[in-house]
Design a protein around this motif. Sequence first.
Motif: not given
Length: 493
Positions: A199-210
């Motif tokens: 719910i949270m960690i993967r989207p945050i990780r994707d935003m960081t990579r972006s």
Amino acid sequence: MGDNAITDPGRGQARTVPLARGLSTKLLVLTAIFVLLAEILIFAPSVAYFRLRWLEERLGTAAAVSVLLVQNNSPGISREVQDEVLRSMGVKAIAIRDGGESRMLVASEVPPQVDEHIDLANTGPVLAMREALDTLVFGGDRILRVFGHVGDSEKEFELIISDHKLRNAMLTYSRNVALLSLLISLFTATLVFYAIDRIMIRPIRDMTRSMLTFSQAPDDPASIIAPEPRADEIGVAERELSDMQQRLQRTLGEQKHLADLGLAVSKINHDMRNILASAQLMSDRLGMVKDPTVQSLVPKLVRALNRAVSYSEGVITYGRTQEAPPSRRRLRLRQTIEDVQGLLGIEPEGDIEFENQVDPNFEIDADSEQLVRVLTNLCRNSLQAMAGDKEGAIVKRLTISAERNGSVSRILVADTGPGLPQKARENLFSAFRGSARSGGTGLGLAIAYELVRAHGGTLELVESVGGRTVFSITIPDQPVRLDEARSSLRRPA
């Protein structure tokens, strides 16, 4: 748990977040610790309840044995049988109190002293937890006197018992609780981890990579994050990040366009200055021609060429810094507008009327060259807007008027064109975004706005509807220095 490594390609070296220090691992460890803390808080009342139930079971068994011994007349039971019963129960002695009298029913041995008296009917939660922890930590060789009522019986039973077996049972119970708590904490932490990670960690990780990818190639449309259709805070953050990246990409594109335009203008400017210099030489020779028509046009041509040369020489300076500060003087505004009319090339017999409604004695405190540039840009926009109307019956009129309010001069530039579209109004004074016509750059209004602001004034759109568009130029006079005003008022001695 997924790969938690994130590389930052925009730095001098690769920067990664090791899995052991990532948010996922921290979340897993913290969840397990919190569950264990909750189990520890539950452990004290749990082990206290276990201790009381264990003692109640022994007291209940002692009560059953007591009833049996009373009914069968205990003296008839051999000593060996009594000792065997007590050993199986772990009890040293059993007594019964009835009607205020206490009677010892059976005893294998009578200890010299009792270390602790336990009233099962009057043991509160706090006392039970304190005694349970005391038994668990320091017990094992103590003698306990346990008494209380069993069931609905009015008789009170009591027994003398060692806490050795009790402590062993409590230790076994504590071990089982600890193992069960550990399993529950790991299981709960794993479930919470996978839920929050998705719910949270993967989207945050994707935003960081972006963000890292976008910082490396901000002009690449593929580096913009694709937000998920979520209605929570993460969805809002992804959409805002996507919008910000798109706006930044457009801004960077405009900046690059401006840089390319500046380079192109600098190249053109180099050759344009040579052409204008040749034109100046020819205008000087035209001044020798005796034709009256030529003589009336030469001064206007010379002034136009001088202004063109000045603008051309200022292009590179503008690209390096900003516009030069205005050199302000008192000007007759009507004559300045006549010069602008000559630069516009409006033919008297043309279909566009030009009205100079400024009083001949109206004066304004401004830089002559910069004011001409402001008025020329505004007027050219008006002419281009009206030139699109091909119907002969439509009135095409450009009017310039002026008024003064105290120390503030106001110039109104009005036309009868079709008006500005909504998109042009939203970005009116932005270069490359405020153009009202297809193919326009919007530089004219942007330049005029900057020059008026340099005078401490304002340029604004007063009205824009079909058939009437009015721009207002407001320029205040220069403030008078107090020492100069005093010196000018002094009379010679």
